[in-house]
Scaffold this motif. Structure first.
Motif: not given
Length: 458
Positions: A185-187, A194, A197-200
């Motif tokens: 979920w994270f980068t 962290w 992610h962009e999608r969320y």
């Protein structure tokens, strides 16, 4: 006699006017009987602007655009923005298995969903919904990008909203999320930060809003919404305001739309406007099927809150509860080590306060200080042998360190303690988690986890 904070004077009459202004503007009656906490926050702002008296500061707050800007800073300072991902596991179980699947089925033709997170703080709640909704759509064989999903997060704290827009979270905030999911979920931005992610992120937008705006004609976010989450917000308001705010939110719900409140809020019967739906471990409110919203009845008496767990630690004193709230605010703002030092300073004067020992242990664990955390969890159990959440956390910590035998014994003790409690008993330091909810979590995963909502909360 005047109370002093630094070089700031708080004469009783002037401070009463200031409290009145704050409650009228924000509705936060929480501070009416917690004046020391308010004086700390207001005193810091007064010193920053060189205001020696409440009269000076009230004049600043009334000074046009300059006053509006200062109101936003003060609102950020006095808002308790404690939140984290997937808070209240039982409610997220209800969202995953009942509420969101129903909403997805009902919106299959339009592929349009609108969700509102009231009092979203740093964004963890609306982002949690975005993550869960994405997974449910994918599991149903649908492409989330083919849906028009609007998730709105509003808050009175401009600082919290800025943090929410950045979508960067510390290891402390994410420590209850398993590593595999964190990586999915994270980068990583830094070793201890962290970014979601962009999608969320693109599913959620944020805006400043005071929930009291709902009581004004044509103010506040416009409906209809399929789901409104207003959790741990209404506890700060008077009962008459709660009834009026729920009526306003219900009027912004789509037919058969859902409203979720926090476990700590006084539960009321909002019929016929909303029907109460009992789901495993929680209650939800829904617009009755094929029913137009009806006028709100007079505010009914609040249902008494559930009694605390048997043989629990003594209730915190006002001073202890206030200190804990301030420590959580400091830690949630990213200053975890400062929060730990605040715990140490308090415990030096009050060495048998189990709740602050527990808070220190959780902070230490989040910072990677596992030995300090273990020692403090053990001290909590020594002070209160029936502290369920201390058993729960310590078992998880020991298991991660390889002490499986000790962890297993602690879990067995914990389960025995939980089974002694009525299922609806709210567990101390469990963030609203009930005894029945913790047992259900254990049965679902086959082992006893540290529940995601088992955080330190007021």
């Amino acid at each position: 006699m005047q109370a002093m904070t630094g070089s700031v004077a708080f004469p009783p009459a002037g401070f009463r006017r200031l409290v009145s202004a704050v409650t009228q503007r924000t509705g936060l009656h929480y501070y009416v009987d917690k004046t020391d906490l308010l004086k700390q926050a207001v005193g810091a702002r007064m010193l920053l602007h060189g205001c020696a008296t409440c009269h000076d500061y009230l004049a600043l707050l009334s000074d046009g655009a300059r006053g509006d800007a200062e109101w936003q800073e003060l609102e950020s300072a006095i808002t308790i923005g404690e939140t984290f991902f997937f808070r209240y596991a039982e409610q997220f179980q209800a969202l995953e298995h009942t509420i969101l699947p129903q909403l997805i089925r009902r919106a299959a033709a339009t592929r349009h969903l609108r969700i509102w997170s009231v009092g979203c703080s740093n964004g963890a709640e609306p982002y949690s919904i975005a993550i869960l909704l994405t997974r449910l759509l994918e599991e149903a064989g649908m492409e989330p990008c083919d849906w028009h999903i609007e998730i709105l997060g509003t808050d009175i704290s401009s600082r919290a909203l800025e943090q929410a827009r950045q979508a960067e979270f510390s290891a402390w905030t994410l420590r209850d999320i398993p590593p595999a999911r964190r990586q999915g979920w994270f980068t990583p931005v830094t070793p201890r930060t962290w970014r979601l992610h962009e999608r969320y992120r693109r599913m959620v937008r944020f805006r400043y809003s005071n929930i009291l705006d709902l009581l004004q004609p044509d103010c506040g976010p416009a409906g209809p919404f399929d789901l409104i989450l207003c959790r741990n917000v209404l506890i700060y308001f008077e009962q008459a305001q709660v009834a009026a705010l729920v009526k306003a939110m219900a009027g912004r719900l789509a037919p058969e739309g859902w409203l979720l409140q926090g476990h700590s809020e006084p539960l009321c019967d909002f019929a016929p406007l909303l029907e109460t739906v009992r789901l495993p471990g929680t209650l939800a409110f829904r617009v009755p099927p094929a029913c137009e919203p009806a006028p709100m009845p007079p505010a009914p008496p609040a249902v008494p809150r559930r009694r605390p767990v048997h043989d629990a630690p003594p209730a915190q004193s006002v001073d202890s509860a206030g200190i804990a709230a301030e420590i959580r605010r400091v830690a949630d703002s990213g200053h975890v080590r400062r929060g730990m030092q605040m715990c140490r300073d308090y415990l030096a004067r009050n060495p048998v306060d189990a709740s602050i020992h527990f808070l220190f242990a959780v902070l230490a664990w989040g910072e990677g200080s596992c030995l300090q955390a273990e020692e403090s969890f053990r001290r909590v159990i020594y002070l209160c042998r029936n502290h369920v959440m201390a058993h729960c956390y310590l078992a998880r910590l020991l298991e991660e360190a390889g002490g499986r035998a000790q962890a297993r014994r602690l879990r067995e003790q914990m389960i025995a303690l939980v089974r002694r409690c009525p299922p609806d008993t709210i567990l101390p330091d469990g963030g609203g988690l009930t005894a029945g909810g913790l047992l259900r979590l254990a049965q679902q995963v086959g082992d006893m986890p540290v529940a995601r909502d088992a955080r330190v909360s007021s």
